[in-house]
Design a protein around this motif. Structure first.
Motif, PDB file in Angstrom:
ATOM      1  N   UNK A 109       0.998  -1.094  -0.155  1.00  0.00           N
ATOM      2  CA  UNK A 109      -0.230   0.390   0.094  1.00  0.00           C
ATOM      3  C   UNK A 109       1.125   0.930   0.069  1.00  0.00           C
ATOM      4  N   UNK A 110       1.720   1.158   0.472  1.00  0.00           N
ATOM      5  CA  UNK A 110       2.955   2.227   0.396  1.00  0.00           C
ATOM      6  C   UNK A 110       3.594   2.738  -0.563  1.00  0.00           C
ATOM      7  N   UNK A 111       4.323   1.648  -1.920  1.00  0.00           N
ATOM      8  CA  UNK A 111       4.971   1.568  -2.333  1.00  0.00           C
ATOM      9  C   UNK A 111       3.552   2.572  -3.510  1.00  0.00           C
ATOM     10  N   UNK A 112       1.984   1.995  -3.521  1.00  0.00           N
ATOM     11  CA  UNK A 112       1.489   2.119  -4.782  1.00  0.00           C
ATOM     12  C   UNK A 112       0.960   3.380  -4.346  1.00  0.00           C
ATOM     13  N   UNK A 113       0.944   4.814  -2.809  1.00  0.00           N
ATOM     14  CA  UNK A 113       0.886   5.538  -2.982  1.00  0.00           C
ATOM     15  C   UNK A 113       2.464   6.392  -3.195  1.00  0.00           C
ATOM     16  N   UNK A 114       3.161   6.230  -3.249  1.00  0.00           N
ATOM     17  CA  UNK A 114       4.632   6.412  -3.378  1.00  0.00           C
ATOM     18  C   UNK A 114       4.496   7.033  -4.826  1.00  0.00           C
ATOM     19  N   UNK A 115       4.418   6.009  -5.430  1.00  0.00           N
ATOM     20  CA  UNK A 115       4.243   5.580  -6.901  1.00  0.00           C
ATOM     21  C   UNK A 115       2.931   6.696  -7.526  1.00  0.00           C
ATOM     22  N   UNK A 116       1.667   6.990  -6.854  1.00  0.00           N
ATOM     23  CA  UNK A 116       1.121   7.566  -7.382  1.00  0.00           C
ATOM     24  C   UNK A 116       0.843   9.433  -7.051  1.00  0.00           C
ATOM     25  N   UNK A 117       1.913   9.274  -6.076  1.00  0.00           N
ATOM     26  CA  UNK A 117       2.268  10.468  -6.227  1.00  0.00           C
ATOM     27  C   UNK A 117       4.090  11.475  -6.136  1.00  0.00           C
ATOM     28  N   UNK A 118       5.016  10.275  -7.195  1.00  0.00           N
ATOM     29  CA  UNK A 118       6.004  10.464  -7.801  1.00  0.00           C
ATOM     30  C   UNK A 118       5.771  11.006  -9.000  1.00  0.00           C
ATOM     31  N   UNK A 119       7.431  12.455  -9.215  1.00  0.00           N
ATOM     32  CA  UNK A 119       7.268  12.466 -10.765  1.00  0.00           C
ATOM     33  C   UNK A 119       8.346  12.687 -11.406  1.00  0.00           C
TER      34      UNK A 119
END
Length: 255
Positions: free
Chosen positions: A43-53
């Motif tokens: 779940x933390x990895x998914x959040x990181x991907x969604x916020x990463x530019x």
């Protein structure tokens, strides 16, 4: 494996996602990680991907085959070769031009769209004379700022499927004995890492050309009738090669 949504983007089905995650889940479980912690980390990895530019962006180009098959046909078919047997520069139109090349691979593909993708990813270059030159013998799918999504998804799917078959294999199971080989050294400087990857790339291309010739010579697709192809399922067989480049850590803390 894939479906198109309303925006034209390729999506991964739930079944394919489960297949992709199976080997990872197997190793997390075997490594003693609880389901609760694994789900939190994912779940933390998914959040990181969604916020990463940061990093390369994914570009949807559709199925890989029209581009890869166009490159392969350009390298193999006599219509598109020069006197020395290499891929010759092509005009866009004409009986032996680029558009004819694409249509010989896939009648439904748009030659202009295929050319645009091949140029963007450095596979083809336009000359001063207005012709198009093949720059690479295999379809490359990444550039400095973007990566083609569908080929990456296919690569992950193939790697995951292979590993899953290795994990699930029983003594009674039929089929080839799959393997997973690697060589590495954790004491290489960044300068020598660049030298190694360049060397490995050159050697791999030679090896892949040899294997590609074998696969082409032994393909059953063109020798079986449609009725026999329906009764006898064909397999996707090949070899994927990728370089290892990490910070030196391994599962056991170094070599």
């Amino acid at each position: 494996m894939r479906d198109r949504n309303r925006q034209g983007m390729t999506t991964i089905s739930k079944r394919r996602a489960a297949a992709l995650l199976f080997p990872i889940a197997t190793f997390l479980h075997a490594g003693g990680m609880s389901d609760e912690i694994a789900l939190k980390i994912f779940g933390a990895a998914l959040k990181k991907v969604s916020k990463s530019n940061v990093g390369r962006k994914m570009e949807h180009i559709g199925q890989r085959s029209p581009y890869a098959d166009t490159v392969e046909m350009w390298v193999r078919n006599k219509r598109f070769l020069d006197e020395s047997g290499g891929p010759r520069p092509l005009s866009f139109n004409g009986p032996a031009g680029f558009a004819a090349l694409v249509r010989s691979v896939d009648r439904k593909a748009d030659p202009a769209d295929v050319l645009s993708v091949l140029i963007r990813y450095g596979n083809v270059k336009k000359t001063r004379r207005g012709t198009y030159t093949l720059m690479r013998l295999f379809f490359y799918t990444s550039r400095s700022k973007t990566m083609a999504y569908e080929p990456v998804a296919e690569f992950l799917s193939d790697a995951s499927s292979t590993l899953s078959k290795i994990l699930r294999r029983s003594p009674r199971r039929r089929g080839p004995e799959l393997f997973w080989l690697q060589t590495y050294n954790a004491g290489i400087s960044e300068r020598n890492a660049k030298r190694f990857i360049a060397h490995a790339k050159d050697r791999s291309l030679i090896f892949l050309e040899e294997l590609d010739d074998w696969l082409e010579a032994n393909s059953d697709k063109g020798t079986l009738s449609k009725r026999k192809r329906n009764r006898q399922s064909l397999r996707k067989v090949g070899l994927g090669i990728f370089p290892i480049h990490t910070d030196g850590e391994t599962l056991h803390g170094g070599r």
